[in-house]
Design an enzyme around this catalytic site. Structure first.
Site, short mmCIF file in Angstrom:
data_model
loop_
_atom_site.label_atom_id
_atom_site.label_comp_id
_atom_site.label_asym_id
_atom_site.label_seq_id
_atom_site.Cartn_x
_atom_site.Cartn_y
_atom_site.Cartn_z
N VAL A 224 1.20 -7.39 -3.28
CA VAL A 224 1.93 -6.45 -4.13
C VAL A 224 2.85 -7.23 -5.07
O VAL A 224 2.82 -7.07 -6.29
CB VAL A 224 2.76 -5.48 -3.25
CG1 VAL A 224 3.67 -4.60 -4.10
CG2 VAL A 224 1.85 -4.63 -2.38
N VAL B 115 -4.64 -10.20 -1.43
CA VAL B 115 -4.04 -9.07 -2.16
C VAL B 115 -2.54 -9.06 -1.91
O VAL B 115 -2.11 -8.98 -0.76
CB VAL B 115 -4.67 -7.73 -1.72
CG1 VAL B 115 -3.95 -6.57 -2.38
CG2 VAL B 115 -6.15 -7.69 -2.06
N CYS C 78 13.43 -9.01 4.86
CA CYS C 78 13.27 -8.78 6.29
C CYS C 78 12.50 -9.92 6.92
O CYS C 78 11.62 -10.50 6.30
CB CYS C 78 12.50 -7.48 6.53
SG CYS C 78 13.53 -6.03 6.46
N LYS D 112 11.83 2.79 -2.71
CA LYS D 112 12.48 1.46 -2.76
C LYS D 112 11.56 0.44 -3.42
O LYS D 112 11.97 -0.29 -4.32
CB LYS D 112 12.81 1.02 -1.32
CG LYS D 112 13.14 -0.46 -1.19
CD LYS D 112 13.50 -0.85 0.23
CE LYS D 112 12.35 -1.31 1.09
NZ LYS D 112 11.81 -2.64 0.81
N ASN D 113 10.30 0.41 -2.96
CA ASN D 113 9.41 -0.66 -3.41
C ASN D 113 8.86 -0.45 -4.82
O ASN D 113 8.18 -1.33 -5.35
CB ASN D 113 8.29 -0.87 -2.39
CG ASN D 113 8.82 -1.49 -1.11
OD1 ASN D 113 9.95 -1.97 -1.07
ND2 ASN D 113 8.03 -1.45 -0.05
N ILE E 133 -1.51 -7.30 7.89
CA ILE E 133 -0.76 -7.91 6.78
C ILE E 133 0.21 -8.97 7.31
O ILE E 133 0.12 -10.14 6.91
CB ILE E 133 0.04 -6.84 5.99
CG1 ILE E 133 -0.90 -5.78 5.42
CG2 ILE E 133 0.87 -7.48 4.89
CD1 ILE E 133 -1.55 -6.10 4.11
N ASP F 83 4.00 -1.06 6.60
CA ASP F 83 5.39 -0.59 6.66
C ASP F 83 5.57 0.63 7.56
O ASP F 83 6.69 1.08 7.78
CB ASP F 83 5.91 -0.27 5.25
CG ASP F 83 6.02 -1.52 4.40
OD1 ASP F 83 5.96 -2.63 4.95
OD2 ASP F 83 6.13 -1.39 3.16
N ARG G 140 14.12 -9.55 -0.55
CA ARG G 140 12.92 -10.28 -0.97
C ARG G 140 12.56 -9.95 -2.42
O ARG G 140 12.09 -10.81 -3.17
CB ARG G 140 11.77 -9.92 -0.04
CG ARG G 140 10.49 -10.65 -0.38
CD ARG G 140 9.57 -10.80 0.78
NE ARG G 140 8.25 -11.24 0.40
CZ ARG G 140 7.89 -12.51 0.30
NH1 ARG G 140 8.75 -13.46 0.53
NH2 ARG G 140 6.66 -12.82 -0.05
N1 EPU Z 1 1.42 -13.61 0.78
C1 EPU Z 1 1.17 -14.95 0.66
N2 EPU Z 1 1.72 -15.61 -0.40
C2 EPU Z 1 2.49 -14.99 -1.32
C3 EPU Z 1 2.74 -13.62 -1.21
C4 EPU Z 1 2.19 -12.95 -0.14
O1 EPU Z 1 0.48 -15.54 1.47
O2 EPU Z 1 2.93 -15.65 -2.27
C5 EPU Z 1 0.86 -12.86 1.91
C6 EPU Z 1 1.97 -12.28 2.81
O3 EPU Z 1 2.43 -13.21 3.75
C7 EPU Z 1 1.25 -11.09 3.42
C8 EPU Z 1 0.31 -10.64 2.30
O4 EPU Z 1 0.19 -11.74 1.40
O5 EPU Z 1 0.50 -11.49 4.52
C9 EPU Z 1 0.73 -9.43 1.54
O6 EPU Z 1 2.10 -9.55 1.17
P1 EPU Z 1 2.65 -8.93 -0.18
O7 EPU Z 1 2.85 -10.01 -1.17
O8 EPU Z 1 1.79 -7.77 -0.58
O9 EPU Z 1 4.06 -8.41 0.27
P2 EPU Z 1 5.32 -8.27 -0.65
O10 EPU Z 1 4.91 -7.93 -2.02
O11 EPU Z 1 6.22 -9.41 -0.48
C10 EPU Z 1 5.67 -5.70 -0.44
C11 EPU Z 1 6.73 -4.80 0.12
C12 EPU Z 1 6.73 -4.88 1.63
C13 EPU Z 1 5.34 -4.49 2.12
C14 EPU Z 1 4.26 -5.37 1.48
C15 EPU Z 1 2.85 -4.97 1.85
C16 EPU Z 1 8.44 -4.86 -1.57
C17 EPU Z 1 9.79 -5.30 -1.98
N3 EPU Z 1 8.03 -5.23 -0.37
O12 EPU Z 1 6.01 -7.01 -0.01
O13 EPU Z 1 7.66 -3.92 2.07
O14 EPU Z 1 5.29 -4.62 3.52
O15 EPU Z 1 4.39 -5.31 0.04
O16 EPU Z 1 2.61 -3.67 1.45
O17 EPU Z 1 7.76 -4.15 -2.30
C18 EPU Z 1 9.20 -2.94 3.53
O18 EPU Z 1 9.43 -2.11 2.65
O19 EPU Z 1 9.60 -2.81 4.72
C19 EPU Z 1 8.42 -4.12 3.20
C20 EPU Z 1 8.41 -5.23 3.93
#
Ligand code: EPU
Length: 416
Positions: free
Chosen positions: A163, A161, A116, A21-22, A327, A305, A92
């Site tokens: 993603v 960091v 979520c 998915k991601n 995280i 996750d 998201r």
């Molecule tokens: N963060 C910030 N500011 C931002 C972005 C992130 O402070 O602008 C913080 C977040 O609050 C968190 C940390 O940085 O504490 C890391 O978040 P990240 O940006 O890596 O998360 P994401 O990219 O939004 C993806 C996955 C998530 C997964 C996280 C961490 C997708 C669509 N989502 O989210 O997947 O938990 O990386 O690996 O790729 C899931 O699949 O259930 C899911 C939530």
């Protein structure tokens, strides 16, 4: 949607793991960086993907999903510049459209992404990265309005960091002329999958050091045929499901275990045994489960996750286990649900103490995708039948879940 699920004594069988998915969601946005045809293989039939397709459709982009063959074809010859579909708020990963649109449009508008509920999930790092490229934005109640006069190459150091922010910065960087440097980037396998696909489309992205990327901007990207990587979180979820019951034996097909080292290490510490042959991994679970102490964090650490699923399995441990959520400090919606079944859990801030517990039956509510799989595990472990409501969340990210569970002897039956 409400389902019922029966307790089990062990799990036996074999299933095939789906495409990630991601990785799929950002790859769909990457496909918008070219006007040529992009064909993605191994695309999972899950509601997050369907919602992303609906958004592309609303933008006038050609998109065709042969879901029986898991092939998604996208051709973004033209696209509208107002992303106002209600589906944007349903996932998201719709934030990846910002990175793609920023390279195709001088001005565009997009409503706020959803996803979520894991506590506060800001997008400040994404917006800071866009700003560094010279992309200006304003916010109002309708969402974000972006404007670019000229994109410039840049240097971005991510304070955290991320993603999503790493991928968005890459999406903009590949077509911004000059050399861009990104440091403290995410190195999740899904990020590497997106880089691999973009490089096959003609981008020039390379790692200088482990968390440092150099992008040489190019004028044009071309079409590609690309197979999405396996879903390591789905694989980890099923491995944890197998380890939740003594003396289970489960084989997963389509898994690259080198991308799951931290997960396999924790599962080994718990007493599980593994056999890996090519792209298949077999887990045999122990009679008695050992306790562990795990901290979640960015890859290569244990993934957040899988934290709710791991929490649940550890309830059958012989001694107390500890999990620190590194995280999402509020990703604990499963805790109150598990307590309904008699789970003994103590939470203080982002730290969870998990005590050996015998679970009874109950009526459970899913609050997010991974909480949902954790509740499936809890129901299977419990000594009585359970019902699980709001299963919609689970369908966002687990392909074919009813059939896959059935293959390994678990009846997950729809009630309403
Ligand atoms: N963060 C910030 N500011 C931002 C972005 C992130 O402070 O602008 C913080 C977040 O609050 C968190 C940390 O940085 O504490 C890391 O978040 P990240 O940006 O890596 O998360 P994401 O990219 O939004 C993806 C996955 C998530 C997964 C996280 C961490 C997708 C669509 N989502 O989210 O997947 O938990 O990386 O690996 O790729 C899931 O699949 O259930 C899911 C939530």
């Amino acid at each position: 949607m409400k389902y019922k699920i029966k307790e089990k004594s062990s799990i036996q069988g074999e299933i095939k793991i789906s495409g990630s998915k991601n990785a799929t969601l950002p790859l769909i946005s990457a496909a918008l960086l070219t006007k040529e045809k992009v064909m993605l293989y191994n695309v999972p039939l899950i509601s997050d993907v369907l919602n992303m397709i609906r958004i592309l459709d609303s933008l006038g982009i050609f998109v065709s999903y042969q879901y029986q063959h898991q092939i998604l074809t996208i051709q973004a010859k033209h696209m509208k510049k107002k992303v106002l579909s209600a589906y944007v708020g349903k996932l998201r990963a719709s934030y990846y459209l910002m990175g793609a649109l920023a390279t195709r449009k001088k001005t565009f508008q997009i409503c706020y992404p959803g996803g979520c509920n894991l506590g506060q999930r800001p997008i400040n790092l994404h917006l800071d990265a866009f700003h560094a490229y010279g992309i200006k934005y304003e916010e109002d109640e309708e969402g974000l309005h972006f404007k670019t006069t000229k994109r410039q190459n840049t240097e971005i150091h991510f304070p955290v960091v991320s993603v999503g922010a790493t991928i968005n910065a890459i999406l903009v960087g590949v077509k911004t002329l000059g050399v861009t440097h990104l440091t403290n980037v995410a190195i999740e396998p899904e990020v590497i999958d997106v880089i691999e696909c973009l490089n096959q489309m003609g981008a020039n992205i390379r790692f200088l050091e482990e968390r440092s990327i150099e992008i040489q901007g190019v004028k044009k990207l071309h079409g590609v045929t690309y197979s999405v990587m396996f879903d390591r979180i789905e694989a980890g979820s099923y491995l944890l499901l197998a380890s939740s019951l003594p003396e289970s034996k489960l084989t997963l097909q389509g898994v690259d275990s080198t991308k799951m080292a931290s997960v396999l290490e924790v599962l080994s510490q718990m007493g599980n045994q593994f056999q890996t042959i090519d792209k298949a991994i077999t887990i045999v679970s122990p009679k008695e489960l050992s306790n562990v102490c795990v901290t979640t964090g960015p890859y290569p650490m244990f993934p957040t996750d899988l934290q709710p699923q791991l929490t649940t399995v550890l309830l059958r441990g012989m001694e107390k286990s500890t999990i620190i959520e590194g995280i999402y400090t509020k990703r604990f919606s499963h805790v109150e649900e598990l307590k309904k079944l008699g789970a003994r859990l103590d939470k203080e801030e982002n730290q969870l103490e998990i005590y050996p517990s015998v679970l009874h039956g109950g009526d459970l509510n899913v609050h997010d995708l991974r909480c949902g799989f954790a509740l499936i595990i809890a129901s299977v472990m419990s000594k009585e039948n359970c019902t699980i409501d709001q299963v919609e969340y689970i369908l966002r990210g687990y392909e074919d879940i009813t059939d896959k569970l059935k293959k390994i002897g678990i009846e997950f039956v729809k009630l309403s």
